[in-house]
Design a protein around this motif. Structure first.
Motif, short mmCIF file in Angstrom:
data_model
loop_
_atom_site.label_atom_id
_atom_site.label_comp_id
_atom_site.label_asym_id
_atom_site.label_seq_id
_atom_site.Cartn_x
_atom_site.Cartn_y
_atom_site.Cartn_z
N VAL A 132 4.45 -49.13 -15.64
CA VAL A 132 2.86 -49.09 -14.88
C VAL A 132 1.98 -48.27 -15.72
N PHE A 133 0.73 -48.85 -15.54
CA PHE A 133 -0.46 -47.98 -16.35
C PHE A 133 -0.96 -47.07 -16.31
N GLN A 134 -1.39 -46.88 -17.26
CA GLN A 134 -2.17 -45.15 -17.20
C GLN A 134 -3.59 -44.78 -16.39
N ASN A 135 -4.90 -46.34 -16.02
CA ASN A 135 -5.75 -45.92 -15.38
C ASN A 135 -5.40 -46.65 -14.01
N PRO A 136 -4.94 -46.20 -12.82
CA PRO A 136 -4.74 -47.01 -11.42
C PRO A 136 -6.18 -47.37 -10.51
N ASP A 137 -7.26 -46.79 -11.98
CA ASP A 137 -8.68 -47.22 -11.08
C ASP A 137 -8.30 -49.14 -11.37
N ALA A 138 -7.96 -48.99 -12.46
CA ALA A 138 -8.04 -50.66 -12.57
C ALA A 138 -6.92 -51.33 -12.81
N SER A 139 -5.67 -50.68 -12.52
CA SER A 139 -4.52 -51.64 -12.86
C SER A 139 -4.83 -51.89 -10.59
N LEU A 140 -4.70 -51.36 -9.89
CA LEU A 140 -4.99 -51.63 -8.43
C LEU A 140 -6.11 -51.86 -8.17
N ASN A 141 -6.33 -53.42 -6.85
CA ASN A 141 -7.22 -54.07 -6.79
C ASN A 141 -8.01 -53.53 -5.53
N PRO A 142 -9.27 -52.86 -5.55
CA PRO A 142 -9.77 -52.56 -4.46
C PRO A 142 -10.20 -52.71 -3.27
N ARG A 143 -10.09 -54.06 -3.76
CA ARG A 143 -10.25 -54.09 -2.00
C ARG A 143 -8.90 -55.16 -1.51
N LEU A 168 8.43 -49.20 -18.04
CA LEU A 168 7.20 -49.13 -19.20
C LEU A 168 6.04 -48.05 -18.13
N CYS A 169 6.68 -46.46 -19.02
CA CYS A 169 5.31 -45.75 -18.66
C CYS A 169 4.45 -45.43 -18.94
N ASP A 170 2.62 -45.85 -19.09
CA ASP A 170 2.52 -45.76 -19.97
C ASP A 170 1.06 -44.48 -19.91
N GLU A 171 1.04 -43.08 -20.71
CA GLU A 171 0.37 -41.91 -20.02
C GLU A 171 0.29 -41.53 -18.31
N ILE A 172 1.45 -42.41 -17.40
CA ILE A 172 1.24 -42.32 -16.46
C ILE A 172 1.10 -41.02 -15.48
#
Length: 673
Positions: free
Chosen positions: A430-441, A507-511
């Protein structure tokens, strides 16, 4: 009283949603006096950032200003055209964003980015602009050297990048600065320096600020007054000290009660809020009524406006005089420390090196760490310490240069592409920045369906709804796109996506860094439930030590790729401390705790020296040349706490000054060479 620098009156803003519009800011009014810092707090999606952007006149095609005025320099910002706004932005009103990594242009040197602002506002010829850039870098605690101006953003640490953004905001001596979560992604020591910098700049330059944040402890150290928002409405405005010592509105009480207290041995919130904000189902009256323990039937029907509740205080609750604050009710049960059973994950002498040859950079040096079945091990340390690098190596996103990683006794391939599908399923990230890890489309349903289809061969609407329910989101969110969710809601979707594969190690990175305290409390309750019900193990990366104290079984303190201290949760938060651990604890912001005025200019990233202590040069307790030239020995107690330091454990205990740091018994302590 002096005329306000900026005054917001009756502001209402809506966003397009489907065929209609959804009101996100509803009749909000406040003002900021000259030299004042006004804090704006509230849960994700309450409208804080929307207001911040409106103060700079930023509008999108999907946004509609329904009513209100924003008065600045005798003009209404909402009535100005683009050319007039461009003359004001940067010159009279400036902005400091949440994420400097995305705010700075990666292809332009930092000096040139400041020069661009100065040039756009007619700040003299080129030589004068260079001198001004050097002056600004010195003002914000960066090296005021020409070679530093020529660096690219990726050559700076996170804290240095944020200082560059602050320097850009100050370039033209603005009268008003809007700061939107400027320290959210920073570690506590870097955050401490940024806050000290802002306090100092305000004292020297007399700046007025709007400070948007969900970190109430930090806000209490810098703001003069605080406005509390809920579901687009302002529910309370009060001087900072009065707000924290005697909150009036039930929501403010719950928000402050949700703050994890690191000084409390339990680390748990005192009176956490119940439920979550459901924007699609708000009553006609008070929006907080569905979650309020004191709500009456008329609260659901009658709109409540801000009304005077004492000197310089306003509250939108007609019942506030009769509400009594209950005794602390620990709604979250402290996560019992798990006795390490069989090792699930074994990290043995792992080193990670970036680059090669003369440009080689050692990010991790011979790290050894175990995680037991169902155990949560927290990694703490400032930016550049190697926390995310270690998590990426475990996930197979980075191949170690040396050592091995074993899962359930079986050695894992360095690259994830060489691992079996089952090995990939058992470790989820699970990444820190969901804006970058989730597909915006991709809609949320698609984001959650893909791992189900990949690992289990099928996905149903029921699976997706259940995954959303796990992270306290309504099933209706499945049809939305990521940009239709708040930052906290997007992060909960990212967590749900990691859970649907049914991993044994998460793995939880600054979630939690992007979440407000009330949502954070619900996610922590979820993680604790996962530990109990599913026996899921976690490598939990965080810079929030209060959260770590609540959730972790063991804690590993990293600095520049080396382990400084390792032990059980209760051991890490009691003396003796490694000097670096001690500095982290002292930097934790606590409501109304006086902010330490420590001046420090530092580089947060660097290669661990081949000899000597990684912390040498920064250490307030440094002995002398031995720290620079000899690698410290491991010192260990009978209980298993390990500290790498030249000081004896008795000496480290004697130096401890952090609250609640009662020294441990040290007669059985020994040195491991």
């Amino acid at each position: 009283m002096d005329a306000p620098v900026i005054a917001v009156e009756g502001l209402s803003v809506s966003y397009r949603q489907g065929a209609g519009f959804n009101r996100v800011v509803d009749d909000v009014s406040f003002s900021v006096a000259p030299g004042e810092v006004f804090g704006l707090v509230g849960e994700s999606g309450c409208g804080k950032s929307t207001i911040a952007l409106q103060l700079l006149g930023y509008r999108t095609p999907a946004m509609r200003t329904d009513a209100g005025t924003i008065s600045f320099d005798g003009r209404d910002l909402l009535a100005l055209d683009r050319a007039e706004l461009d003359r004001i932005r940067g010159a009279r009103i400036a902005f400091v964003p949440q994420n400097p990594t995305t705010a700075l242009n990666p292809g332009i040197r930092v000096g040139a980015q400041i020069d661009e602002i100065l040039g756009a506002h007619g700040y003299g010829e080129a030589g004068r602009r260079v001198d001004r850039a050097l002056e600004l870098f010195g003002l914000v605690g960066l090296p005021s050297r020409p070679d530093f101006l020529r660096r690219y953003p990726h050559q700076l640490s996170g804290g240095q990048q944020q200082r560059v953004c602050i320097a850009m905001a100050l370039a033209c001596d603005p009268a008003f600065v809007v700061l939107d979560e400027p320290t959210t992604g920073l570690d506590v020591t870097t955050q401490e320096q940024i806050v000290a910098l802002l306090i100092d700049l305000r004292a020297r330059l007399g700046m007025s600020m709007l400070y948007v944040t969900h970190d109430l402890g930090l806000l209490s150290q810098i703001a003069d007054r605080v406005g509390v928002m809920y579901a687009g409405r302002m529910v309370e405005i009060a001087p900072t000290e009065e707000l924290f010592t005697d909150p009036k509105h039930p929501y403010t009480r719950g928000l402050i009660g949700s703050i994890p207290r690191i000084e409390d041995k339990s680390g748990l919130p005192a009176r956490p809020l119940r439920g979550l904000l459901q924007r699609h189902n708000l009553p006609k009256g008070c929006p907080f009524a569905p979650r309020c323990d004191w709500a009456l039937p008329e609260c659901f029907e009658d709109r409540q406006e801000l009304a005077t509740a004492g000197s310089a205080r306003e509250v939108a609750c007609w019942r506030w005089p009769e509400i009594e604050v209950p005794e602390d009710a620990r709604a979250l049960v402290e996560s019992p420390e798990v006795e390490q059973a069989g090792n699930l994950l074994a990290i043995n002498d792992v080193s990670v090196i970036y680059g090669s040859g003369r440009d080689a950079f050692t990010a991790l040096r011979e790290i050894s760490l175990d995680i037991g079945e169902g155990e949560t091990v927290a990694l703490v340390g400032e930016s550049g310490s190697g926390k995310s690098t270690l998590a990426r190596a475990v996930a197979g996103l980075l191949a170690p240069a040396g050592g091995e990683i074993r899962l359930a006794g079986k050695a894992l391939a360095g690259h994830v592409k060489d691992r079996t599908p089952e090995e990939r399923r058992l470790i989820q990230f699970v990444f820190q920045n969901p804006d970058a890890s989730l597909n915006p489309r991709a809609r949320i349903a698609k984001a959650l369906s893909r791992p189900l289809e990949f690992f289990f061969g099928k996905s149903t609407a029921e699976n997706v709804t259940a995954a959303l329910a796990d992270v306290r989101l309504d099933g209706k969110y499945a049809a939305r796109f990521p940009d239709e969710l708040s930052g906290g809601e997007r992060q909960r979707v990212a967590i749900a996506r990691g859970l649907v594969a049914e991993p044994t190690l998460l793995l939880c990175d600054e979630i939690l860094s992007a979440l407000d305290v009330s949502v954070q409390a619900s996610i922590l309750a979820l993680l604790q439930r996962l530990k109990t019900e599913r026996g899921i193990a976690m490598l939990f990366i965080s810079h929030d030590l209060a959260v770590v104290r609540m959730l972790a079984d063991r804690v590993c303190v990293l600095f520049r790729g080396d382990i400084m201290e390792l032990g059980r949760r209760d051991q890490i938060f009691a003396a003796p401390f490694h000097p670096y651990t001690h500095s982290l604890l002292e930097a934790v912001p606590t409501p109304l705790k006086p902010h330490p005025r420590r001046e420090a200019t530092r580089e947060t990233a660097g290669t661990t020296p081949a000899t000597g202590c990684a912390y040498a040069g920064r250490c307030a307790w440094q002995i002398g040349d031995i720290c620079d030239n000899e690698r410290p020995p491991w010192r260990e107690t009978e209980e298993g706490l390990r500290i790498r330091c030249h000081h004896t454990l008795d000496e480290l205990s004697r130096r401890a000054t952090w609250p609640n740091a009662a020294p441990k018994q040290t007669e059985d302590q020994k040195v491991i060479q």
